[in-house]
Scaffold this active site. Structure first.
Site, PDB file in Angstrom:
ATOM      1  N   LYS A   1       3.421  26.509 -12.981  1.00 42.37           N
ATOM      2  CA  LYS A   1       4.696  27.223 -12.977  1.00 42.37           C
ATOM      3  C   LYS A   1       4.705  28.377 -11.978  1.00 42.37           C
ATOM      4  CE  LYS A   1       8.249  29.089 -16.033  1.00 42.37           C
ATOM      5  NZ  LYS A   1       8.641  29.406 -17.433  1.00 42.37           N
TER       6      LYS A   1
ATOM      7  N   GLU B   1      10.268  10.751 -21.972  1.00 52.30           N
ATOM      8  CA  GLU B   1       9.571  10.747 -20.687  1.00 52.30           C
ATOM      9  C   GLU B   1       9.077   9.354 -20.310  1.00 52.30           C
ATOM     10  OE1 GLU B   1       9.093  14.986 -22.257  1.00 52.30           O
ATOM     11  OE2 GLU B   1       8.880  12.963 -23.101  1.00 52.30           O
TER      12      GLU B   1
ATOM     13  N   MET C   1       4.642 -13.174 -30.128  1.00 54.29           N
ATOM     14  CA  MET C   1       3.430 -13.633 -29.462  1.00 54.29           C
ATOM     15  C   MET C   1       2.201 -13.392 -30.323  1.00 54.29           C
ATOM     16  SD  MET C   1       2.437 -15.286 -26.828  1.00 54.29           S
ATOM     17  CE  MET C   1       3.464 -15.141 -25.376  1.00 54.29           C
TER      18      MET C   1
ATOM     19  N   PHE D   1      -0.663  26.981 -24.449  1.00 53.93           N
ATOM     20  CA  PHE D   1       0.414  26.223 -25.081  1.00 53.93           C
ATOM     21  C   PHE D   1       0.959  25.172 -24.118  1.00 53.93           C
ATOM     22  CE2 PHE D   1       5.046  25.797 -25.956  1.00 53.93           C
ATOM     23  CZ  PHE D   1       4.933  25.153 -27.182  1.00 53.93           C
TER      24      PHE D   1
END
Length: 560
Positions: free
Chosen positions: A166, A54, A474, A116
């Site tokens: 949903k 994601e 760095m 859940f």
């Protein structure tokens, strides 16, 4: 959108709303709560790009938006799917990138019950979004989407999140997409105070040592042509922030380079010694200013910005010009007259010529700066360059000659390792005809290396150059300079065969171990039509110079 309302599911309404907003490509990753939406996407005609994480989807949508100027769209499921977007959302927020994030949520009856894969994603992202929505009623869905796109792209752009439970995605909705947006608390400003423009013109006329300081706002507003005319009319020297690179051609004699912690000697001296500093689309962030009390200490400061919250936030401003740069710069161009600055121009050119960027070359070892210069030379500065974050990012900013707007995509405000590869994938989808190079480090590339699979699946011609110094470059530089070389947690004791990793994903991989191999491999990579990763073993202990220590005045440069 006029016409008769049509009854459809909430998920179908989301898809039709995306079409109404001109969206034909989205990035995402499905999950249980998102199945209504993904089923609606199946034969919608909208192309869905399945990334491998994601966060990769978030950065890809971000890179797409930066490369094209359009609103990027990213979709994820509830819970961990949504929380995996957080870094990408924060990254877009810090750099003012318009992305609409659509997350799915557990059904409304289960919200707040630790269900859940439930996460309060609107609560989590409130500080890092321009606005967000939790849609609790089917009749609010279309309005939320319309407002989300409007908020994301107008004013100072930024990410907006829509969280859709949903059951809302499955409910029936009368689809009648709103034609207009009317938000009482949000009225983005385009035009500002004309009197302030006249004051700026007067200051330019009387200044003897003026400097233009350009930032990402010029790229975001597409105000590069208007600024080019302003620079030509006035002859005023130009310095740039990291995000402003590309908005004014690097090759122009009066472009002094990047200013700030890793800025050029000429740019930092010009800002320190100017009598008029004109900031255009900049944030005056700490990496630019160093010690604020010693930043442009003798200058009157002018600040052009669309966001009034940025005015006086970091640097005290004498003249504020709030408004869109497409309004303010043309207005200034109408009335501005050049001042008597020939002596000043000679001085800044002397700084530029006497103290150019330089590094010690080596016959055998590959110097990281030479990689940037080689890519610049081979692409004639015409490539779209995407970087991760670290030493390689600063060397790219210093040594690549950016000729065109939107030719440099990097994580500026948040400094996100792992941004480069997925952002380059998004940029390549948005600009299929452009040559796109990702410049990364051996630390950054591993953060989202799985997205090589996305590039392979879609046969994207993205080229990835990994400057491999076998450690976190760095971090090691700071430990070398300020922590008595106590290299805590910054060395990769076990090396990674990045060329082998690329080959395992199905991409073409190369390894470059000495300077003689560099140019032939880069040339070969450019002629390969699919994705290529080049693992380039560079000098391990090479510092990014010049450097201003954190909090010091910007004219106190190490290696300047």
């Amino acid at each position: 959108m006029g016409g008769k309302a049509v009854l459809m599911s909430g998920a179908q309404a989301v898809v039709e709303s995306l079409k109404a907003e001109g969206v034909d490509l989205v990035f995402g990753y499905p999950g249980g709560q998102a199945l209504h939406l993904y089923d609606a996407l199946y034969d919608s005609g909208i192309t869905h790009i399945l990334t491998r994480h994601e966060q990769g989807a978030a950065h890809a949508a971000d890179g797409y938006a930066r490369a094209t100027g359009r609103v990027g769209v990213c979709i994820a499921t509830s819970g961990p799917g949504a929380t995996n977007l957080v870094t990408g959302i924060a990254n877009a927020y810090m750099d003012s990138v318009p992305v609409v994030f659509i997350t799915s949520q557990v059904p409304t009856s289960l919200i707040g019950k630790d269900s859940f894969q439930e996460a309060d994603i609107t609560g989590i992202t409130t500080p890092i979004t321009k606005h967000n929505f939790l849609v609790k009623r089917p009749q609010d869905l279309l309005t939320a989407i319309k407002q989300a796109f409007y908020i994301a792209r107008t004013g100072r752009p930024g990410p907006v999140l829509i969280d859709i439970p949903k059951d809302i995605a499955g409910a029936k909705v009368d689809f009648h997409y709103p034609e207009k947006v009317n938000l009482r608390g949000y009225q983005p400003l385009f035009a500002g105070d004309q009197c302030k423009i006249r004051l700026v013109a007067e200051e330019i006329k009387k200044a003897r040592c003026p400097v233009f300081f350009v930032g990402g706002g010029i790229n975001i507003s597409e105000g590069w042509d208007e600024f080019a005319l302003l620079a030509e009319k006035t002859g005023i020297p130009v310095v740039s922030s990291l995000m402003g690179l590309g908005s004014f051609p690097s090759q122009e004699p009066m472009h002094l380079g990047m200013v700030g912690m890793h800025g050029t000697y000429a740019a930092n001296q010009a800002v320190t010694n100017c009598d008029l500093l004109i900031g255009i689309g900049v944030r005056f962030d700490d990496r630019v200013t160093g010690m604020v009390s010693r930043f442009a200490p003798n200058a009157a400061v002018v600040h052009f910005d669309i966001d009034p919250a940025e005015i006086n936030k970091n640097v005290k401003t004498d003249i504020r010009v709030v408004g869109h740069l497409k309004w303010s710069l043309p207005q200034l161009n109408k009335i501005v007259e050049p001042g008597e600055i020939e002596d000043w121009k000679e001085q800044v050119l002397a700084w530029k010529n006497d103290r150019p960027l330089k590094y010690q070359t080596c016959a055998k070892e590959v110097k990281p700066q030479s990689v940037i210069q080689a890519i610049d030379e081979l692409t004639c500065g015409e490539a779209l360059i995407v970087t991760d974050v670290g030493q390689h990012q600063m060397w790219t900013a210093q040594y690549f000659n950016f000729k065109n707007p939107r030719s440099f995509i990097t994580s500026g405000g948040l400094g996100t390792m792992g941004f480069g590869l997925p952002a380059a994938i998004g940029a390549q989808f948005g600009c299929p005809d452009k040559m796109i190079w990702t410049i990364s480090g051996d630390g950054s590339i591993l953060m989202n290396v799985q997205e090589i699979a996305t590039a392979v699946e879609h046969h994207l011609p993205v080229k990835v150059a990994v400057l491999n110094n076998r450690g976190l470059g760095m971090v090691r530089q700071w430990q070398r300079m300020f922590y008595e070389k106590r290299y805590s947690g910054s060395k990769h004791e076990v090396g990674t065969d990045f060329a082998g990793v690329a080959e395992a994903f199905g991409a073409k991989g190369f390894r470059v171990a000495n300077q003689n191999e560099l140019l032939p491999v880069l040339k070969e990579a450019m002629h390969i039509t699919g994705p290529v990763l080049i693992d380039i073993l560079v000098t391990e202990e090479e510092d990014v110079l010049p450097m201003v220590p954190a909090g010091a005045p910007i004219d106190q440069m190490i290696g300047g």
